[in-house]
Design a protein around this motif. Structure first.
Motif, PDB file in Angstrom:
ATOM      1  N   ASN A  11       0.790  -1.406   0.158  1.00 12.84           N
ATOM      2  CA  ASN A  11      -0.061  -0.031  -0.050  1.00 12.84           C
ATOM      3  C   ASN A  11       0.784   1.184   0.000  1.00 12.84           C
ATOM      4  N   PRO A  12       1.812   1.260   0.900  1.00 13.39           N
ATOM      5  CA  PRO A  12       2.758   2.844   0.924  1.00 13.39           C
ATOM      6  C   PRO A  12       3.148   3.034  -0.441  1.00 13.39           C
ATOM      7  N   MET A  13       3.481   2.113  -1.310  1.00 13.80           N
ATOM      8  CA  MET A  13       4.267   2.278  -2.350  1.00 13.80           C
ATOM      9  C   MET A  13       3.364   2.675  -3.513  1.00 13.80           C
ATOM     10  N   MET A  14       2.260   2.007  -3.520  1.00 11.72           N
ATOM     11  CA  MET A  14       1.277   2.028  -4.417  1.00 11.72           C
ATOM     12  C   MET A  14       0.549   3.628  -4.250  1.00 11.72           C
ATOM     13  N   ALA A  15       0.601   3.993  -2.899  1.00 11.76           N
ATOM     14  CA  ALA A  15       0.203   5.327  -2.910  1.00 11.76           C
ATOM     15  C   ALA A  15       0.933   6.745  -3.521  1.00 11.76           C
ATOM     16  N   THR A  16       2.044   6.169  -3.932  1.00  8.04           N
ATOM     17  CA  THR A  16       3.002   7.292  -4.598  1.00  8.04           C
ATOM     18  C   THR A  16       3.096   7.057  -5.967  1.00  8.04           C
ATOM     19  N   ALA A  17       2.553   5.922  -6.622  1.00  6.65           N
ATOM     20  CA  ALA A  17       2.933   5.680  -8.226  1.00  6.65           C
ATOM     21  C   ALA A  17       1.650   5.891  -9.061  1.00  6.65           C
ATOM     22  N   ALA A  18       0.506   6.379  -8.659  1.00  2.26           N
ATOM     23  CA  ALA A  18      -0.628   6.823  -9.486  1.00  2.26           C
ATOM     24  C   ALA A  18      -1.063   7.959  -9.575  1.00  2.26           C
ATOM     25  N   ASP A  19      -1.882   8.319 -10.762  1.00  2.37           N
ATOM     26  CA  ASP A  19      -2.138   9.802 -10.829  1.00  2.37           C
ATOM     27  C   ASP A  19      -3.308  10.076  -9.880  1.00  2.37           C
ATOM     28  N   VAL A  20      -4.373   9.102  -9.525  1.00  4.76           N
ATOM     29  CA  VAL A  20      -5.285   9.415  -8.559  1.00  4.76           C
ATOM     30  C   VAL A  20      -5.147   8.453  -7.503  1.00  4.76           C
ATOM     31  N   VAL A  21      -4.974   8.615  -6.225  1.00  8.51           N
ATOM     32  CA  VAL A  21      -4.885   7.624  -5.240  1.00  8.51           C
ATOM     33  C   VAL A  21      -5.948   7.866  -4.297  1.00  8.51           C
ATOM     34  N   ILE A  22      -6.693   6.488  -4.041  1.00 10.39           N
ATOM     35  CA  ILE A  22      -8.016   6.649  -3.235  1.00 10.39           C
ATOM     36  C   ILE A  22      -7.791   5.670  -1.937  1.00 10.39           C
ATOM     37  N   ALA A  23      -7.811   5.983  -0.776  1.00 13.93           N
ATOM     38  CA  ALA A  23      -7.314   5.302   0.384  1.00 13.93           C
ATOM     39  C   ALA A  23      -8.739   4.885   1.079  1.00 13.93           C
ATOM     40  N   GLU A  24      -8.857   3.442   1.178  1.00 11.18           N
ATOM     41  CA  GLU A  24     -10.011   3.059   2.124  1.00 11.18           C
ATOM     42  C   GLU A  24      -9.232   2.827   3.454  1.00 11.18           C
ATOM     43  N   VAL A  25     -10.173   3.339   4.382  1.00  9.64           N
ATOM     44  CA  VAL A  25      -9.662   3.179   5.672  1.00  9.64           C
ATOM     45  C   VAL A  25     -10.748   2.809   6.628  1.00  9.64           C
ATOM     46  N   ASP A  26     -10.026   2.196   7.764  1.00  9.18           N
ATOM     47  CA  ASP A  26     -10.943   1.832   8.964  1.00  9.18           C
ATOM     48  C   ASP A  26     -11.732   2.898   9.620  1.00  9.18           C
ATOM     49  N   GLU A  27     -10.844   3.916   9.887  1.00 11.04           N
ATOM     50  CA  GLU A  27     -11.325   5.100  10.813  1.00 11.04           C
ATOM     51  C   GLU A  27     -10.568   6.597  10.253  1.00 11.04           C
ATOM     52  N   SER A  79       0.420  11.161  15.363  1.00 11.49           N
ATOM     53  CA  SER A  79       1.825  11.837  15.456  1.00 11.49           C
ATOM     54  C   SER A  79       2.449  11.830  14.361  1.00 11.49           C
ATOM     55  N   PRO A  80       3.300  12.893  13.976  1.00 12.95           N
ATOM     56  CA  PRO A  80       4.144  13.111  12.509  1.00 12.95           C
ATOM     57  C   PRO A  80       5.254  11.914  12.625  1.00 12.95           C
ATOM     58  N   GLU A  81       5.356  11.351  13.833  1.00 12.82           N
ATOM     59  CA  GLU A  81       6.318  10.537  13.947  1.00 12.82           C
ATOM     60  C   GLU A  81       5.986   9.109  13.304  1.00 12.82           C
ATOM     61  N   GLU A  82       4.561   9.026  13.458  1.00 14.02           N
ATOM     62  CA  GLU A  82       3.964   7.650  13.117  1.00 14.02           C
ATOM     63  C   GLU A  82       3.493   7.740  11.664  1.00 14.02           C
ATOM     64  N   ILE A  83       3.340   8.813  11.067  1.00 16.45           N
ATOM     65  CA  ILE A  83       2.610   8.587   9.830  1.00 16.45           C
ATOM     66  C   ILE A  83       3.443   8.172   8.855  1.00 16.45           C
ATOM     67  N   VAL A  84       2.874   7.202   7.902  1.00  9.54           N
ATOM     68  CA  VAL A  84       3.916   6.204   7.209  1.00  9.54           C
ATOM     69  C   VAL A  84       3.624   6.855   5.649  1.00  9.54           C
ATOM     70  N   THR A  85       2.340   7.199   5.286  1.00 10.11           N
ATOM     71  CA  THR A  85       1.931   7.996   3.872  1.00 10.11           C
ATOM     72  C   THR A  85       1.705   9.446   4.251  1.00 10.11           C
ATOM     73  N   PRO A  86       2.504  10.471   4.056  1.00 10.45           N
ATOM     74  CA  PRO A  86       2.088  11.628   4.070  1.00 10.45           C
ATOM     75  C   PRO A  86       0.908  11.989   3.164  1.00 10.45           C
ATOM     76  N   HIS A  87       0.208  12.999   3.552  1.00  6.51           N
ATOM     77  CA  HIS A  87      -1.015  13.288   2.812  1.00  6.51           C
ATOM     78  C   HIS A  87      -0.906  13.816   1.307  1.00  6.51           C
ATOM     79  N   LEU A  88       0.600  14.258   1.066  1.00  3.81           N
ATOM     80  CA  LEU A  88       0.386  14.850  -0.518  1.00  3.81           C
ATOM     81  C   LEU A  88       0.185  13.906  -1.524  1.00  3.81           C
ATOM     82  N   TYR A  89       0.407  12.412  -1.039  1.00  2.42           N
ATOM     83  CA  TYR A  89       0.215  11.225  -2.057  1.00  2.42           C
ATOM     84  C   TYR A  89      -1.299  10.907  -2.027  1.00  2.42           C
TER      85      TYR A  89
END
Lengths: 218, 220
Positions: free
Chosen positions: A174-190, A198-208
């Motif tokens: 998931n984290p790599m795919m978030a970077t590699a497409a024109d349009v990124v749609i994330a399905e989340v539990d919450e 926390s900024p220390e915990e974020i794996v995928t920053p929102h710009l993707y």
């Protein structure tokens, strides 16, 4: 500006013939609500980049059963016998990559690289038509980057900006795919308020991340 | 202990304190049950875990926590999660000490085939090639013969090769072979197995190691 949309709105963006990355290792970390919505839609001739194609009638396996997939690029399709049959019946084309080469090709695609050389698969059937080069005395093969029109990914939590964190081994591709497409749609539990992750915990920053949908049912 | 457990127990004896270990599907998975208590290793799973623990009981299964065989697992204190690109960078980059893999065939040079069967559609490779290419040491655990009774240790592979890299050690139900520059060296017979039986069931030529001890017992 909110990135939050429904699964139905999300899949309306996908057109027949689109190239789509779909996260998950088997069904773990796979965006099952988005896939279910795609299965309800009329789109076909999809080119799917995903490690597997679900299981018979589950996850991406539904799209295979409904003949919505024209081509699949991934590393392990044998876990779904319907993919094998569909391939043998020439309904679907398949491109096989070693799992590490596939994940790195997606990373390279998202990082703006023109590909890379890897020793993995050199001298095997998989590398038959690939450019070969000796680097430091070792046989390497060239792998082009992978990009897509859409990435459908699964995360555990998003904030309203689209920052993402994952859940255990559901992180996988998931984290790599978030970077590699024109349009990124994330399905989340919450979804949580901005600042609650926390900024220390974020794996995928929102710009993707372009859009967020909340998981429906199970 | 059945033969597969015996092979797994023998393989476990090769692990050293502090090793980062990746276990393949089948017999290799069983190795985790036989690691000596004075040896602490860290199990790596290529779907993104370092520090895999035992299988959970039914009540503690977490759908988001599986190993590379897609079976539920737990994690131990000090474990970490990472994405697939990082996981395979660890493997290719030589950061995994030992991989224990299953095989379809092994040739006289110690090269293996473990991902495809001739005559069938080839639709899965997974991490087999990455693990063989990148792991510092590769141990193969396998039955000596296949279900038709044919030797899995052959002169030349008839199944598609997984990598030009040779494995380091071959552990079967009958014997143990070390792989050296000049080919396979028989280093051990399993308890109750005769040299003649190994010779008869091994198609590839092999050397007999100087240290070879016909009577060497393995206790697991």
């Amino acid at each position: 500006m909110s990135k939050l949309i429904t699964c139905e709105e999300a899949v309306k963006k996908v057109k027949s013939g689109s190239r789509i990355m779909v996260g998950g290792f088997g069904l773990v970390g796979s965006p099952l609500s988005l896939i279910a919505a795609l299965a309800q839609s009329e789109v076909k001739d999809l080119e799917i980049i995903s490690n597997n194609l679900g299981e018979p009638g589950r996850g991406l396996g539904v799209l295979v059963r409904q003949k919505q997939v024209k081509k699949a690029i991934g590393s392990y399709f044998t876990s779904n016998p319907e993919v094998v049959k569909s391939y043998q019946d020439k309904e679907m084309d398949v491109e096989l990559l070693p799992q590490g080469t596939m994940s790195e090709a997606i990373r390279a695609g998202g990082a703006g690289l023109g590909g890379f050389y890897t020793p993995v698969s050199a001298g095997t059937k998989i590398a038959e038509n690939k450019e070969e080069r000796i680097i430091n005395g070792k046989k390497n093969v060239f792998q082009e980057p992978l990009n897509a029109h859409f990435a459908l990914i699964k995360a555990n939590k998003a904030d309203h900006l689209g920052n993402l964190i994952y859940n255990k081994s559901a992180r996988n591709f998931n984290p790599m795919m978030a970077t590699a497409a024109d349009v990124v749609i994330a399905e989340v539990d919450e979804i949580v308020e901005v600042g609650q992750i926390s900024p220390e915990e974020i794996v995928t920053p929102h710009l993707y991340v372009d859009y967020i949908v909340v998981k429906e049912g199970n | 202990m059945n033969v597969k457990q015996y092979i797994a127990a023998r393989a476990a004896k090769e692990l050293k304190d502090g090793d980062i270990v990746n276990l393949g599907i089948g017999i290799p998975t069983l190795v985790a049950d036989y690691i000596p208590s004075d040896v602490k290793v860290f199990l790596h799973s290529e779907n993104g875990i370092l520090g895999v623990g035992p299988t959970p009981d039914l009540e503690h299964i977490d759908q988001n926590l599986v190993n590379a065989g897609k079976m539920p697992v737990t994690v131990l204190e000090g474990s970490s999660f990472f994405d697939s690109a990082s996981s395979f960078a660890m493997i290719r980059g030589g950061h995994v000490s030992v991989s224990i893999l299953g095989v379809l065939q092994i040739d006289a040079k110690g090269r293996i085939a473990n991902w495809a069967v001739p005559g069938k559609s080839v639709l899965g490779v997974g991490g087999a090639m990455d693990l063989l290419e990148g792991s510092k040491k590769v141990i193969v655990t396998t039955m000596h013969t296949n279900s038709q009774g044919e030797s899995k240790i052959v002169k030349e592979l008839t199944y598609p090769i997984t990598s030009e890299r040779k494995v380091d050690l071959i552990i079967t139900d009958l014997a143990v072979f070390a792989v050296k520059k000049d080919g396979l060296h028989l280093i051990e017979l399993s308890p109750g197995v005769s040299f003649e039986e190994v010779q008869q069931k091994t198609d590839a030529p092999f050397h007999i190691a100087e240290s070879f001890n016909k009577g060497k017992e393995v206790t697991a």
